[in-house]
Structures are given as structure tokens and as C-alpha cells.
Design an enzyme around this catalytic site. Structure first.
Site, short mmCIF file in Angstrom:
data_model
loop_
_atom_site.label_atom_id
_atom_site.label_comp_id
_atom_site.label_asym_id
_atom_site.label_seq_id
_atom_site.Cartn_x
_atom_site.Cartn_y
_atom_site.Cartn_z
N HIS A 90 0.84 -1.20 0.00
CA HIS A 90 0.00 0.00 0.00
C HIS A 90 0.87 1.25 0.00
O HIS A 90 1.74 1.42 0.85
CB HIS A 90 -0.92 0.02 1.22
CG HIS A 90 -2.08 0.94 1.07
ND1 HIS A 90 -3.28 0.53 0.52
CD2 HIS A 90 -2.22 2.26 1.34
CE1 HIS A 90 -4.11 1.55 0.49
NE2 HIS A 90 -3.48 2.62 0.97
N SER A 91 0.65 2.12 -0.98
CA SER A 91 1.38 3.38 -1.12
C SER A 91 2.88 3.08 -1.20
O SER A 91 3.31 2.40 -2.14
CB SER A 91 1.03 4.31 0.04
OG SER A 91 1.43 5.62 -0.22
N MET A 92 3.70 3.53 -0.24
CA MET A 92 5.12 3.21 -0.28
C MET A 92 5.34 1.71 -0.45
O MET A 92 6.25 1.27 -1.15
CB MET A 92 5.80 3.69 1.00
CG MET A 92 7.26 3.30 1.14
SD MET A 92 7.94 3.61 2.79
CE MET A 92 7.31 2.18 3.69
N ALA A 94 3.79 -0.37 -2.14
CA ALA A 94 3.65 -0.83 -3.53
C ALA A 94 5.00 -0.78 -4.23
O ALA A 94 5.35 -1.70 -4.99
CB ALA A 94 2.63 0.04 -4.27
N ALA A 118 -1.13 -0.91 -4.48
CA ALA A 118 -2.31 -0.14 -4.09
C ALA A 118 -1.91 1.29 -3.73
O ALA A 118 -0.88 1.52 -3.10
CB ALA A 118 -3.00 -0.81 -2.89
#
Length: 246
Positions: A90-92, A94, A118
Site C-alpha cells: 500500500h502506497s510506499m 507498492a 495499491a
């Protein structure tokens, strides 16, 4: 399985046929993935990754670049890749999951059965702002805006305590440089938030990073839909992981 500081909130499953490694967002920890096991298929073993600099690893120095982090992560997780596995980031997370998939391939190891990036634009799209260079007040304001959690105002001391690790994580994203390599071959399913600042076009751009099946799924709410739309996210992951685990 022997204790591994890189795993947190880990629940071993004797019925596991697939491991889902979950990578945190900037400033985040394994707490974001607590309870996922109860909502995913019984043959999926959830393995949240605990990076240094947070929770029980608070006094360990956090990594500041993906180039430094990923080889160490590949070494520490090597013994856990004896089952088929998938990555959710998720975010970082990813970016970390994406680069780890490439690192494993470069080592001659197996790619993930699937990659679930994501809440992050495709890695070839540069970061627009150097968030790690902002003042403390600006970083805190950014976190509050992206997380949509005004209650964070009630815990200013906690935010100040977390700032050094958060800055390291933001630096990890700010210093990331996309390297042109042959694309991965695994399926890639990208999740985005319908109210996030990251656009559908930026999510679609992940398509060039794989020759395997590709899909983009939009969920309600903003950047942290893994919390606000948790049930919908886990329903989708359950369906997709069930197909992978066959």
C-alpha cells in the site's frame, strides 16, 4: 516457523497453500493488516512485513532508500518463499513490493504469483514533490490530509515521536529512481481510491510493468481505502487469491 523480526501480527496456518506478504505505507506498520487472516481464505497465510523504525523495532534505524532496503528484505524473507506467494503493498509498500519482485527475479528466484500494488502511481511516473524535505508542520499536515483523520490532532506527541521514521519512509519514496528492465510476468491487480489524488491514468500506467494479466480496481474513499473500505478490499483479495491458490 522461527521468530522473524521482519514479520509482525503473523498467524501460521497449517492449511496454507499460499502466503500473502503485505508491505506498509509510509509511517505505517503491521497494525494496518491485523485481522486480515480472519477475512481471507483459510489456505492463505497473511505475512505482514514489519520494517525497522516502528513498533517493537522502533529503536532500529529505518531505511532511507529502496536500493538499500530491498536486498536486505530479500535475504530476510528467503526462508519464507517455500510456498507460492503474492505481494500486497500500500502506497510506499507498492514500490517496495514491486522492487522486491524484481530483486527475486534477478537472483534467479520465483516471481510472486501476483502483485497487488495499491494507492501508488506506476513506478515510472516520478514523485512530484520531495515530501521528506518539507518542514515538520508541512509533513504533519500532509499526513492528516491524506489519512483524513482529524483525530490525529489529539495526539501531537505521538506524531512528533513518529516523525523521524516517517521522514525516512518519505525519503525512501523521494529518492526512488525507476529502472527500465524487462517487465514482470506475474498477474498485476492495482487498487486505487476513487477520491485519492492518484488518478486512474496513473494507476493504469502500471500495465507496462507486466506481461501477465492486468486489472485496475477502484474502491470508495481516498488514499487509505485499506481502512475505510477494508471489507470491500478484502472481499476482492479473497476472490482473487482463491483463484491463485488452486
Amino acid at each position: 516457523m522461527a521468530a522473524n523480526p521482519w514479520l509482525g501480527a503473523y498467524e501460521s496456518r497449517s492449511s496454507a497453500r499460499l502466503r500473502l506478504f503485505c508491505f506498509p505505507f509510509a509511517g505505517g506498520s503491521v497494525s494496518a493488516y491485523r485481522g486480515w487472516s480472519a477475512s481471507l481464505p483459510r489456505d492463505v497465510e497473511v505475512c505482514p512485513i514489519q520494517l525497522p523504525g516502528r513498533d517493537e523495532r522502533f529503536f532500529e534505524p529505518a531505511f532511507r532508500t529502496i536500493r538499500e532496503l530491498v536486498p536486505v528484505l530479500a535475504d530476510r524473507l528467503d526462508g519464507l518463499l517455500d510456498l507460492p506467494f503474492a505481494f500486497y503493498g500500500h502506497s510506499m509498500g507498492a514500490l517496495v513490493a514491486f522492487e522486491l519482485a524484481h530483486e527475486l527475479r534477478a537472483r534467479g528466484q520465483t516471481e510472486p504469483l501476483a502483485l497487488f500494488p495499491a494507492a501508488h502511481q506506476a513506478p515510472a511516473i516520478p514523485q512530484q514533490d520531495a515530501l521528506s524535505a518539507r518542514t515538520d508542520a508541512e509533513v504533519v499536515a500532509y499526513v492528516k490530509r491524506m489519512s483524513n483523520r482529524p483525530e490525529l490532532d489529539e495526539y501531537p506527541e505521538l506524531l512528533q515521536l513518529l516523525l523521524p521514521t516517517l521522514r525516512c519512509d518519505l525519503s525512501l519514496c523521494d529518492t526512488y529512481v525507476h529502472e527500465r528492465r524487462p517487465p514482470l510476468a506475474c498477474p498485476m491487480i492495482v487498487f486505487g481510491g476513487s477520491e485519492d489524488e492518484i488518478t486512474r491514468a496513473e494507476l493504469n500506467a502500471w500495465h507496462s510493468e507486466t506481461t501477465g494479466p492486468f486489472d485496475v480496481e477502484m474502491l470508495p474513499d481516498g488514499h487509505f481505502f485499506l481502512t475505510t473500505s477494508r471489507e470491500l478490499l478484502l472481499q476482492s483479495l479473497s476472490q482473487r487469491l482463491t483463484l491463485l491458490a488452486r
